[in-house]
Design an enzyme around this catalytic site. Sequence first.
Site, PDB file in Angstrom:
ATOM      1  N   TYR A  30      -7.266  12.653  -4.325  1.00 55.15           N
ATOM      2  CA  TYR A  30      -6.412  13.273  -3.305  1.00 55.15           C
ATOM      3  C   TYR A  30      -7.275  14.158  -2.417  1.00 55.15           C
ATOM      4  CZ  TYR A  30      -2.476  11.691  -6.058  1.00 55.15           C
ATOM      5  OH  TYR A  30      -1.577  10.911  -6.722  1.00 55.15           O
ATOM      6  N   ASN A  53       6.141   7.706   0.356  1.00 54.41           N
ATOM      7  CA  ASN A  53       5.755   6.453   0.995  1.00 54.41           C
ATOM      8  C   ASN A  53       6.083   5.247   0.121  1.00 54.41           C
ATOM      9  OD1 ASN A  53       4.170   4.745   2.902  1.00 54.41           O
ATOM     10  ND2 ASN A  53       3.043   4.399   1.019  1.00 54.41           N
ATOM     11  N   CYS A  60      -1.050   3.300  -2.356  1.00 56.03           N
ATOM     12  CA  CYS A  60      -1.169   4.679  -2.828  1.00 56.03           C
ATOM     13  C   CYS A  60      -1.540   4.771  -4.305  1.00 56.03           C
ATOM     14  CB  CYS A  60       0.114   5.452  -2.550  1.00 56.03           C
ATOM     15  SG  CYS A  60       1.588   4.474  -2.443  1.00 56.03           S
ATOM     16  N   HIS A  61      -1.476   3.676  -5.023  1.00 49.39           N
ATOM     17  CA  HIS A  61      -1.836   3.732  -6.448  1.00 49.39           C
ATOM     18  C   HIS A  61      -3.342   3.902  -6.629  1.00 49.39           C
ATOM     19  CE1 HIS A  61      -2.337  -0.512  -5.357  1.00 49.39           C
ATOM     20  NE2 HIS A  61      -3.258  -0.553  -6.296  1.00 49.39           N
ATOM     21  N   GLU A  87      -6.913  -4.158 -11.242  1.00 54.93           N
ATOM     22  CA  GLU A  87      -7.866  -4.266 -10.134  1.00 54.93           C
ATOM     23  C   GLU A  87      -9.289  -4.051 -10.631  1.00 54.93           C
ATOM     24  OE1 GLU A  87      -6.937  -1.863  -6.805  1.00 54.93           O
ATOM     25  OE2 GLU A  87      -5.026  -2.838  -6.416  1.00 54.93           O
TER      26      GLU A  87
END
Length: 103
Positions: A30, A53, A60-61, A87
């Site tokens: 962040y 969002n 955003c993950h 991922e």
Amino acid sequence: MKPQRLSKYNFKNKVLRVVSRIPWGETLTYAQVVYLAGRPKAYRAVGNILSRNFDPKVPCHRVIRSDGKIGGYNRGAGFKKRLLQSEGVIFRPVGSENGVVNR
DNA sequence: ATGCTGACGCTGG
DNA sequence: CCCAGCGCCAGCA
């Protein structure tokens, strides 16, 4: 086209844009995101913005805490962790819940 | 306009 | 490692 005032008006937009540019399999904290958005101390605000969002274009993950913990997610922290793992993000099992991103 | 909120960050115990 | 406290800021009601 109106001149874009980056001071505050575009902050949210800028944040979303930064996040949307995070490559697959990569993660940013962040603090990093907020820094790139031009407000190094607005990390609180980022959380607010991302929590609201729901745009799939904004991954955003891929935004995690500075200490390596996963942080929260509007779809559930567990889901966020699964996404990251799928991922290729490696987690070091620590504590009971959060786990830490290996980096 | 004002006050509260929160997906944070850092320090200290 | 976990918890508590304080600081910081844009959004939102």
